[in-house]
Motif scaffolding. Structure first.
Motif: not given
Length: 297
Positions: A200-223
């Motif tokens: 959980e402590p790692a999840r909270e730390e990573l969550a902030a980094a992920i939220e501040n990162t730009t994601f694009s629509k992938p070229n194909c579905p990711i499972y």
């Protein structure tokens, strides 16, 4: 349909990526960019380091990611996935390969993930164990009877499930699982309880980094590991990636779903052949191959 799959931590080996570096100008450029982003020469450790050097979490995760992603980029026009998936850390490789994340952002997140996980491991003694020869439901039920934190973490293939939790709880669970008929219940040489509430402590730390990162629509579905279903929405991808550290890796279910959705060939991109072995155990009819360097890319 072509499914491309990306391995996680544990697939590393001494000398990994050297053939890519020596034979592809693009690979060389990306490895040098990685050295710059990370602030240390990870290439030295990957190409010449010992097994012990490669075991260090802050090295292992970026090393496996780099091997997979750079190999995918050197495949050139032959890299045409209809779907992708990655095992744990491999999900980040899959996201970069499918265009949802840039190479730079993917590497930064993987590095932050590794450091955050290392910190979480140091907070509390914890570990993981492989359980062989029992149905998933039996393992889950036994875990519920144990005092302390112990949960199903990696659904690798039928009859192979990894549990994760506090050291004492894992030891008790291993004994109980053997009594319940497990062929083996073996504590693994890992630094902590990955994919459990103890992250959980790692999840909270990573969550902030992920939220501040730009994601694009992938070229194909990711499972994705958390849902074992095809995802293309950027916000869903982010949410699942944040949940991943404390939720189980549903690899068995992901591969089954990919096959149900039409996957006929699984190409493993990165070090080792672990995932090909798991795919074969999930479905013997599935065809599997390793990706190999295209020197013309």
């Amino acid at each position: 349909m072509n499914a491309y799959i990306f391995p996680g931590q544990g697939a590393q080996f001494t000398g990994m990526g050297l053939d890519l570096y020596e034979n592809s100008p693009l690979a060389q450029e990306l490895f040098e960019k990685a050295n710059s982003i990370l602030g240390f020469h990870i290439t030295d450790i990957m190409f010449e380091g010992s097994k012990e050097d490669l075991k260090e979490t802050k090295v292992t995760q970026p090393a496996v990611f780099l091997h997979s992603v750079i190999l995918a980029k050197t495949l050139g026009d032959s890299f045409k996935p209809d779907m992708v998936a990655g095992h744990s850390l491999g999900e980040f490789s899959a996201l970069v390969a499918s265009g949802a994340l840039t190479f730079e952002d993917g590497l930064k997140l993987v590095s932050q993930r590794a450091i955050a996980m290392q910190k979480a491991c140091e907070l509390q003694p914890s570990t993981m164990a492989a359980v062989l020869g029992l149905e998933d439901a039996v393992v889950e039920e036994v875990c519920k009877t144990i005092d302390g934190v112990v949960v199903a973490a990696n659904y690798n293939c039928p009859g192979q499930l990894v549990i994760s939790g506090e050291v004492e709880a894992i030891n008790k669970a291993c004994e109980a699982l053997k009594e319940a008929g497990a062929r083996r219940a073996l504590v693994l040489p890992v630094g902590g309880a990955f994919h459990s509430p103890l992250m959980e402590p790692a999840r909270e730390e990573l969550a902030a980094a992920i939220e501040n990162t730009t994601f694009s629509k992938p070229n194909c579905p990711i499972y994705q590991n958390v849902t074992a279903s095809a995802i293309t929405d950027e916000n869903e991808i982010k949410a699942n990636l944040i949940s991943q550290l404390t939720a189980p890796v549903r690899w068995t279910q992901s591969v089954q779903q990919m096959i149900n959705d039409g996957a006929s060939l699984f190409t493993e991109v990165g070090p080792g052949k672990v995932l090909q072995g798991l795919v074969k155990k999930i479905n013997r009819e599935a065809e599997t191959v390793s990706a190999t360097l295209d020197t013309n890319a």
